[in-house]
Write a protein that holds these residues in place. Structure first.
Motif: not given
Length: 151
Positions: A11-14, A32-36, A48-55
Motif C-alpha cells: 500500500t506504499g510507494l515502493q 498484498a501485505l498491509t498493517r491496516n 482495482k485489482y481483482p483476485g488479490i489477497e490482503l494479509a
C-alpha cells in the motif's frame, strides 16, 4: 499453477509499484501485505485489482508476519525508516529489526525466493565521510544478515 508472491508494503510507494508491476504480468497470485486492511488504500487495491489477497501483518509482530507469509513462494521484502523512533532513541535500529523479522519469517515459512530491497552503506561508499546515514546502514546491515542465511 501460478506462484504466490507476497509483497511487503503493497500500500506504499515502493511496495505498491512492485505490486502493480507484478500484477500486470498476470503470472502470479498476489498477496498484498498491509498493517491496516481497513485503510482506504488497501480497500482500493481490492477494488482495482481483482483476485488479490490482503494479509494483515506488522513487522513488529513476527507471528503476524509468519502467518501472512505462509504459503508464499516468493516474498518481496522492504523496510521503511521510522524517523520518530530514531529521534526518540538514537540507539534504536528498528529498520534493521524489521528487516531481520521479514527475512526470518520468509525463511521459516518456506518461501523459495526472497527479493529484499536494500541500500549500500553510505559510510563505506563515502570512505567514512558520511557515517551517520542510519537508514542506509540499517538496510545494508539487513542485507548482510540475509546473506549470512544463504546457502
Amino acid at each position: 499453477m501460478a506462484k504466490l508472491i507476497l509483497i511487503v508494503g503493497a500500500t506504499g510507494l515502493q511496495g505498491g509499484s512492485v505490486f502493480k508491476a507484478l500484477y500486470a504480468t498476470g503470472k502470479y497470485k498476489n498477496r498484498a501485505l498491509t498493517r491496516n486492511p481497513n485503510s482506504d488504500v488497501a480497500k482500493n487495491l481490492l477494488k482495482k485489482y481483482p483476485g488479490i489477497e490482503l494479509a494483515k501483518a506488522d513487522a513488529d509482530d513476527t507471528a503476524s508476519l509468519r502467518q501472512a507469509f505462509r504459503g508464499a513462494d516468493i516474498v518481496f521484502g522492504m523496510t521503511q525508516a521510522n524517523m520518530m523512533a530514531k529521534e526518540q532513541d538514537p540507539t534504536c535500529d528498528e529498520e534493521y529489526e524489521h528487516g531481520k523479522a521479514i527475512i526470518d519469517s520468509a525463511i521459516s515459512e518456506g518461501a523459495n525466493s526472497l527479493v529484499f530491497s536494500t541500500l549500500n552503506s553510505m559510510n563505506t561508499n563515502s570512505g567514512g565521510k558520511y557515517p551517520g546515514v542510519k537508514h542506509f546502514e540499517s538496510k545494508c546491515k539487513a542485507e548482510q544478515y540475509l546473506l549470512s542465511k544463504s546457502d
